[in-house]
Design a protein around this motif. Sequence first.
Motif, PDB file in Angstrom:
ATOM      1  N   ARG A  71     -88.245   3.708  33.812  1.00  0.00           N
ATOM      2  CA  ARG A  71     -88.560   4.810  34.733  1.00  0.00           C
ATOM      3  C   ARG A  71     -87.401   5.098  35.687  1.00  0.00           C
ATOM      4  O   ARG A  71     -87.601   5.548  36.820  1.00  0.00           O
ATOM      5  CB  ARG A  71     -89.846   4.550  35.513  1.00  0.00           C
ATOM      6  N   LEU A  74     -86.144   2.716  39.621  1.00  0.00           N
ATOM      7  CA  LEU A  74     -87.359   2.889  40.418  1.00  0.00           C
ATOM      8  C   LEU A  74     -87.446   1.962  41.615  1.00  0.00           C
ATOM      9  O   LEU A  74     -88.346   2.102  42.444  1.00  0.00           O
ATOM     10  CB  LEU A  74     -88.612   2.757  39.538  1.00  0.00           C
ATOM     11  N   HIS A  77     -85.501   4.602  44.025  1.00  0.00           N
ATOM     12  CA  HIS A  77     -85.886   6.015  44.020  1.00  0.00           C
ATOM     13  C   HIS A  77     -87.274   6.165  43.409  1.00  0.00           C
ATOM     14  O   HIS A  77     -87.735   5.272  42.688  1.00  0.00           O
ATOM     15  CB  HIS A  77     -84.880   6.847  43.217  1.00  0.00           C
ATOM     16  N   PRO A  78     -87.961   7.270  43.665  1.00  0.00           N
ATOM     17  CA  PRO A  78     -89.271   7.478  43.044  1.00  0.00           C
ATOM     18  C   PRO A  78     -89.183   7.408  41.523  1.00  0.00           C
ATOM     19  O   PRO A  78     -88.236   7.922  40.926  1.00  0.00           O
ATOM     20  CB  PRO A  78     -89.664   8.887  43.514  1.00  0.00           C
ATOM     21  N   GLU A  79     -90.143   6.748  40.918  1.00  0.00           N
ATOM     22  CA  GLU A  79     -90.130   6.576  39.461  1.00  0.00           C
ATOM     23  C   GLU A  79     -90.107   7.915  38.729  1.00  0.00           C
ATOM     24  O   GLU A  79     -90.682   8.906  39.180  1.00  0.00           O
ATOM     25  CB  GLU A  79     -91.351   5.783  39.013  1.00  0.00           C
ATOM     26  N   SER A  81     -88.017  10.170  38.395  1.00  0.00           N
ATOM     27  CA  SER A  81     -87.420  11.322  39.079  1.00  0.00           C
ATOM     28  C   SER A  81     -85.969  11.486  38.643  1.00  0.00           C
ATOM     29  O   SER A  81     -85.344  10.539  38.151  1.00  0.00           O
ATOM     30  CB  SER A  81     -87.478  11.139  40.596  1.00  0.00           C
ATOM     31  N   ALA A  84     -83.804   8.963  40.300  1.00  0.00           N
ATOM     32  CA  ALA A  84     -83.881   7.633  39.691  1.00  0.00           C
ATOM     33  C   ALA A  84     -83.053   7.572  38.405  1.00  0.00           C
ATOM     34  O   ALA A  84     -82.381   6.565  38.136  1.00  0.00           O
ATOM     35  CB  ALA A  84     -85.335   7.277  39.397  1.00  0.00           C
ATOM     36  N   ARG A 118    -101.325   9.414  42.054  1.00  0.00           N
ATOM     37  CA  ARG A 118    -100.654   8.185  42.507  1.00  0.00           C
ATOM     38  C   ARG A 118     -99.225   8.425  42.947  1.00  0.00           C
ATOM     39  O   ARG A 118     -98.788   7.910  43.978  1.00  0.00           O
ATOM     40  CB  ARG A 118    -100.677   7.126  41.391  1.00  0.00           C
ATOM     41  N   THR A 119     -98.487   9.192  42.187  1.00  0.00           N
ATOM     42  CA  THR A 119     -97.042   9.333  42.441  1.00  0.00           C
ATOM     43  C   THR A 119     -96.682  10.537  43.307  1.00  0.00           C
ATOM     44  O   THR A 119     -95.626  10.533  43.933  1.00  0.00           O
ATOM     45  CB  THR A 119     -96.287   9.441  41.109  1.00  0.00           C
ATOM     46  N   HIS A 120     -97.547  11.551  43.334  1.00  0.00           N
ATOM     47  CA  HIS A 120     -97.168  12.776  44.045  1.00  0.00           C
ATOM     48  C   HIS A 120     -98.245  13.313  44.984  1.00  0.00           C
ATOM     49  O   HIS A 120     -98.081  14.383  45.576  1.00  0.00           O
ATOM     50  CB  HIS A 120     -96.778  13.860  43.034  1.00  0.00           C
ATOM     51  N   SER A 138     -95.452  19.564  42.512  1.00  0.00           N
ATOM     52  CA  SER A 138     -94.461  18.547  42.882  1.00  0.00           C
ATOM     53  C   SER A 138     -93.076  18.967  42.410  1.00  0.00           C
ATOM     54  O   SER A 138     -92.802  18.938  41.197  1.00  0.00           O
ATOM     55  CB  SER A 138     -94.823  17.190  42.272  1.00  0.00           C
ATOM     56  N   ALA A 140     -90.556  17.327  42.553  1.00  0.00           N
ATOM     57  CA  ALA A 140     -89.816  16.156  42.065  1.00  0.00           C
ATOM     58  C   ALA A 140     -90.075  15.847  40.595  1.00  0.00           C
ATOM     59  O   ALA A 140     -89.403  14.988  40.019  1.00  0.00           O
ATOM     60  CB  ALA A 140     -90.162  14.937  42.911  1.00  0.00           C
TER      61      ALA A 140
END
Length: 284
Positions: A71, A74, A77-79, A81, A84, A118-120, A138, A140
């Motif tokens: 990912r 991670l 940085h955000p997974e 992305s 990342a 969960r992520t955004h 999102s 991202a």
Amino acid sequence: MEIHCKTHAKRGRASAFLNLRAFAVTVGPRMETNVWDQAATLAQKIADIAWNLKHYPEPGEGPAPLVVAHRGALDVHPENSMQAFLAARASGAWAIEFDIQFCKDGVPIILHDPNFSRTHGQDVKACDIVSASLKNYSPAVPTLKEVLALKGLHFMIEVKSRLTDEQLEKLADTLSPLLPVTHYHLLSLNPDFVRISEATPARAWFLVGEVNLKPLIDLSLRHGYAGVAGHYLTMTKTQIGLLHSANQKAGVGFVPSRNLWRRAWARGADWVFTNHISRLKSSR
């Protein structure tokens, strides 16, 4: 006597880890998500600490395993992305691993879960939106097409469900500028998700497991897949040799340090998946 004790200690660490992972894999899905996540994370941390106590020297022979950033980078940085992925490339990763979901109009995007919650922080499913509105939910989240435009990286694309005919067609169209195996592989934790086409040939599929890898290795050998990846404690030298005898690859994850990357090298692993790409650059 000292060697005998060390051997039993090593087996004890491995047994403890395998018991924890087996419990997490079998019981985890029936538990609350956060409890399952905590159990899996705890087992991973125990294994990492215990097995990193021993120093593994650089083997000095055989090809060193190539590093795959799970990912992206991670840990910083955000997974999944672009930040990342770019950071992983800057840290020397050979490949990036990422997950794909499909929008309502069939466009593949880079997202691990079926929804953005969960992520955004957006309680909406990818399959309920059209790709043109993706940035509204999102900014991202990149599309697969955007990620495949990155230079100097191999792409490990995890398929999260069995593809419909429309999704397979969209995926093939997105992958068309690239060559399977040369530029990308497809990963799946479920062999039932494998679909063969010109853009997704058998030799490009890589099966992923954790505790019991034998059924996956048997499938990979039978169908001529790319190979199999497993946890760095459960993939044995014998299994690696079996895959190599059929010109298939052996991957291990998630390796947390350069020290354990050297262990994977000594055991003959081809690819090392990691959540800590920056750590693999350190001397320890």
